[in-house]
Design an enzyme around this catalytic site. Structure first.
Site, PDB file in Angstrom:
ATOM      1  N   GLN A 226       4.924  -9.759   0.126  1.00  0.00           N
ATOM      2  CA  GLN A 226       5.660  -9.405  -1.065  1.00  0.00           C
ATOM      3  C   GLN A 226       6.230 -10.603  -1.791  1.00  0.00           C
ATOM      4  O   GLN A 226       6.272 -10.602  -3.024  1.00  0.00           O
ATOM      5  CB  GLN A 226       6.760  -8.411  -0.725  1.00  0.00           C
TER       6      GLN A 226
ATOM      7  N   LEU B  59      10.240  -1.430   5.032  1.00  0.00           N
ATOM      8  CA  LEU B  59       8.881  -1.773   4.628  1.00  0.00           C
ATOM      9  C   LEU B  59       8.532  -3.220   4.944  1.00  0.00           C
ATOM     10  O   LEU B  59       7.391  -3.529   5.296  1.00  0.00           O
ATOM     11  CB  LEU B  59       8.694  -1.509   3.131  1.00  0.00           C
ATOM     12  N   GLU B  60       9.506  -4.113   4.808  1.00  0.00           N
ATOM     13  CA  GLU B  60       9.211  -5.530   5.011  1.00  0.00           C
ATOM     14  C   GLU B  60       8.975  -5.877   6.482  1.00  0.00           C
ATOM     15  O   GLU B  60       8.015  -6.597   6.805  1.00  0.00           O
ATOM     16  CB  GLU B  60      10.348  -6.397   4.456  1.00  0.00           C
ATOM     17  N   THR B  61       9.864  -5.410   7.368  1.00  0.00           N
ATOM     18  CA  THR B  61       9.773  -5.868   8.763  1.00  0.00           C
ATOM     19  C   THR B  61      10.073  -4.781   9.785  1.00  0.00           C
ATOM     20  O   THR B  61      10.344  -5.097  10.945  1.00  0.00           O
ATOM     21  CB  THR B  61      10.754  -7.035   9.028  1.00  0.00           C
TER      22      THR B  61
END
Length: 277
Positions: free
Chosen positions: A2, A126-128
């Site tokens: 992202q 969502l990222e990690t």
């Protein structure tokens, strides 16, 4: 992923930084000399010699990073496909648990920055997966390798200098700075320049730690969104001003829609503004 799609591409900190690239770009044999030039430029920018030495000690060119950079595919999944995979029942349950667990902290963050908890928890998930999958590659080596390469030299040189600033101000040690292949680090995957600009010490321990402190992670993510136009009290559905702030976090329309959709689901809101699942 992202961070590379964000709209907020950091301006080059020194025009002279490009001079370090000109003579040796793409030739791995010249990396060590180039790194010496970078060291001098970093000190000239006001980064302490001790931090520069600590940060650049043992840094080598990593050809595997270049292969990863060259091997990026075009994002072709539809929103329905991507959101259907990413906003899973397990991730919804995990997000709901995080909203409960960090309710008091999220309330204080919203009071200060105006960003609601569901949006921050959606990005975090969502990222990690709430900090579980952050990447384990040395950040300084990654951004140094990409700065040495010709394709996006100025962009990554700025991140390299800011990675050294993170060391200099005592937020993280070089050994702690590990993340994804392009230099994203922490539980919501900040690039070094965004770390320097937006990371905040929200837990009051004297340093902004986006690897280990959920309070710092969530507050810093809120600070980023506020810095990109988030409007307190507004919605975040596609077409809204706050959705544009989410798009500043990630320029991929599909990814941004998925953040907004996930946040809406966590908030128990109406998802009819999104394409059908």
């Amino acid at each position: 992923m992202q961070a590379l799609l964000r709209a907020s591409v950091i301006a080059t900190l020194l025009l002279a930084a490009g001079q370090a690239t000109a003579a040796t770009c793409r030739d791995p044999a010249g990396f060590e000399k180039w790194l010496g030039d970078i060291e001098q430029e970093a000190i000239a920018q006001g980064i302490s010699p001790e931090a520069v030495k600590r940060g650049l000690s043992g840094v080598t060119f990593d050809q595997s990073i270049i292969r990863k950079d060259r091997g990026q595919g075009v994002f072709k999944q539809s929103f329905e496909q991507f959101a259907g995979r990413m906003v899973s029942p397990a991730r919804l349950k995990g997000g709901a648990n995080m909203l409960r667990k960090h309710a008091a902290t999220l309330a204080r963050i919203e009071q200060r920055y105006g960003v609601p908890g569901p949006v921050l928890v959606a990005i975090w998930g969502l990222e990690t997966d709430f900090g579980a999958v952050r990447g384990n590659l040395p950040v300084i080596r990654s951004v140094a390798t990409l700065a040495y390469d010709c394709r996006r030299s100025e962009f990554f040189q700025a991140h390299l200098f800011d990675a050294l600033r993170i060391v200099d101000r005592g937020d993280l040690s070089p050994a702690e700075m590990r993340g994804a292949w392009a230099g994203e680090m922490g539980q919501t995957q900040f690039m070094p320049s965004n770390y320097v600009k937006y990371a905040v010490d929200f837990d009051g321990d004297g340093r902004a730690d986006l690897l280990h402190s959920p309070a710092d992670v969530l507050a810093s993510t809120a600070n980023y969104l506020k810095g990109h136009g988030w409007v307190r009290g507004g919605g975040w559905e596609p077409g809204s001003q706050n959705f544009e702030a989410i798009r500043a976090w990630n320029r991929s329309q599909v990814y941004s829609q998925t953040i907004a959709y996930y946040a809406t689901k966590l908030a128990g809101g109406d998802t009819s503004a999104f394409p059908s699942q």
